[in-house]
Design a protein around this motif. Sequence first.
Motif, mmCIF file in Angstrom:
data_model
loop_
_atom_site.group_PDB
_atom_site.id
_atom_site.type_symbol
_atom_site.label_atom_id
_atom_site.label_comp_id
_atom_site.label_asym_id
_atom_site.label_seq_id
_atom_site.Cartn_x
_atom_site.Cartn_y
_atom_site.Cartn_z
ATOM 1 N N UNK A 180 3.163 1.733 -5.738
ATOM 2 C CA UNK A 180 2.528 3.056 -5.745
ATOM 3 C C UNK A 180 1.338 3.065 -4.798
ATOM 4 N N UNK A 181 0.511 2.035 -4.868
ATOM 5 C CA UNK A 181 -0.669 1.972 -4.003
ATOM 6 C C UNK A 181 -0.278 1.967 -2.534
ATOM 7 N N UNK A 182 0.778 1.239 -2.183
ATOM 8 C CA UNK A 182 1.221 1.227 -0.779
ATOM 9 C C UNK A 182 1.696 2.605 -0.329
ATOM 10 N N UNK A 183 2.444 3.281 -1.171
ATOM 11 C CA UNK A 183 2.917 4.624 -0.814
ATOM 12 C C UNK A 183 1.726 5.552 -0.593
ATOM 13 N N UNK A 184 0.768 5.482 -1.483
ATOM 14 C CA UNK A 184 -0.404 6.356 -1.372
ATOM 15 C C UNK A 184 -1.280 5.975 -0.184
ATOM 16 N N UNK A 185 -1.417 4.692 0.092
ATOM 17 C CA UNK A 185 -2.178 4.270 1.277
ATOM 18 C C UNK A 185 -1.465 4.683 2.558
ATOM 19 N N UNK A 186 -0.141 4.626 2.559
ATOM 20 C CA UNK A 186 0.617 5.080 3.727
ATOM 21 C C UNK A 186 0.305 6.543 4.002
ATOM 22 N N UNK A 187 0.290 7.328 2.951
ATOM 23 C CA UNK A 187 -0.014 8.750 3.094
ATOM 24 C C UNK A 187 -1.419 8.947 3.673
ATOM 25 N N UNK B 249 -8.541 8.328 -6.220
ATOM 26 C CA UNK B 249 -7.408 9.241 -6.401
ATOM 27 C C UNK B 249 -6.082 8.492 -6.306
ATOM 28 N N UNK B 250 -6.066 7.402 -5.559
ATOM 29 C CA UNK B 250 -4.845 6.605 -5.412
ATOM 30 C C UNK B 250 -4.651 5.650 -6.571
ATOM 31 N N UNK B 251 -5.743 5.022 -6.992
ATOM 32 C CA UNK B 251 -5.695 4.005 -8.046
ATOM 33 C C UNK B 251 -7.023 4.031 -8.781
ATOM 34 N N UNK C 26 -7.305 0.311 -16.738
ATOM 35 C CA UNK C 26 -8.050 1.363 -16.045
ATOM 36 C C UNK C 26 -7.153 2.079 -15.037
ATOM 37 N N UNK C 27 -6.347 1.319 -14.302
ATOM 38 C CA UNK C 27 -5.428 1.909 -13.327
ATOM 39 C C UNK C 27 -4.401 2.796 -14.013
ATOM 40 N N UNK C 28 -3.827 2.296 -15.107
ATOM 41 C CA UNK C 28 -2.787 3.061 -15.807
ATOM 42 C C UNK C 28 -3.333 4.334 -16.430
ATOM 43 N N UNK C 29 -4.598 4.316 -16.823
ATOM 44 C CA UNK C 29 -5.204 5.504 -17.418
ATOM 45 C C UNK C 29 -5.245 6.665 -16.429
ATOM 46 N N UNK C 30 -5.141 6.361 -15.145
ATOM 47 C CA UNK C 30 -5.143 7.407 -14.128
ATOM 48 C C UNK C 30 -3.777 7.984 -13.823
ATOM 49 N N UNK C 31 -2.750 7.505 -14.515
ATOM 50 C CA UNK C 31 -1.383 7.972 -14.252
ATOM 51 C C UNK C 31 -0.863 8.789 -15.431
ATOM 52 N N UNK C 32 -0.284 9.958 -15.152
ATOM 53 C CA UNK C 32 0.308 10.754 -16.225
ATOM 54 C C UNK C 32 1.660 10.182 -16.639
ATOM 55 N N UNK D 278 -11.361 0.556 -10.551
ATOM 56 C CA UNK D 278 -12.543 0.433 -9.702
ATOM 57 C C UNK D 278 -12.577 -0.870 -8.919
ATOM 58 N N UNK D 279 -12.103 -1.961 -9.518
ATOM 59 C CA UNK D 279 -12.105 -3.255 -8.833
ATOM 60 C C UNK D 279 -11.216 -3.213 -7.589
ATOM 61 N N UNK D 280 -10.095 -2.538 -7.687
ATOM 62 C CA UNK D 280 -9.186 -2.403 -6.535
ATOM 63 C C UNK D 280 -9.899 -1.668 -5.402
ATOM 64 N N UNK D 281 -10.492 -0.528 -5.724
ATOM 65 C CA UNK D 281 -11.187 0.255 -4.708
ATOM 66 C C UNK D 281 -12.347 -0.505 -4.089
ATOM 67 N N UNK D 282 -13.110 -1.197 -4.911
ATOM 68 C CA UNK D 282 -14.253 -1.966 -4.400
ATOM 69 C C UNK D 282 -13.800 -3.058 -3.432
#
Length: 172
Positions: free
Chosen positions: A156-163, A26-28, A67-73, A31-35
């Motif tokens: 963006x990932x840092x902001x979302x991880x902070x949350x 949901x954050x990014x 892949x990451x960008x495809x998840x952003x509107x 898949x490689x980032x999450x893994x």
Amino acid sequence: MTSRSTPGLAWFNSAEEPAARAALHEMCAAGAWGSTLLAQRPYGSVEDLFRTSDDATAALTDADLAEAMAGHPPIGRPKPGDPTSSREQRGMEGSSEALKAEMLELNLAYQERFGHVFLICATGLTGEQMRDAVRHRLDNSPQQERETVRRELAKINRIRLTRLTEEGAPTA
């Protein structure tokens, strides 16, 4: 951010792999980032999680970035029903119809030039600042833009991880 553990970090460290993977996706969407983040658990501190996230973002291939960008509107069109997307793009809410129309045109020109959505860490930016950024970035070379996208994604990932670390388990 403090070096101590937080309830959200404790949740992330102990969550079952499917739940933690879903929260990361949901954050990014890369898949490689999450893994990479999952493989390094448990984290002793939020800073350790941030460092791993930054390193994982820096290591993303061009395909991973796509892949990451495809998840952003697109900017100005947050995903319906997605509070994260709406919160992050709040700067466009009060924009004039003329600015919204201009952003749509600029988004399309950007997508035509680079082949993907315009990605910017929109948190705290006004509609005018986002417009000015896309205008400026249209002049980038594809390589310059990939590196800019990588930096914006890391923010963006840092902001979302902070949350996540502040709030804990995501609610669905």
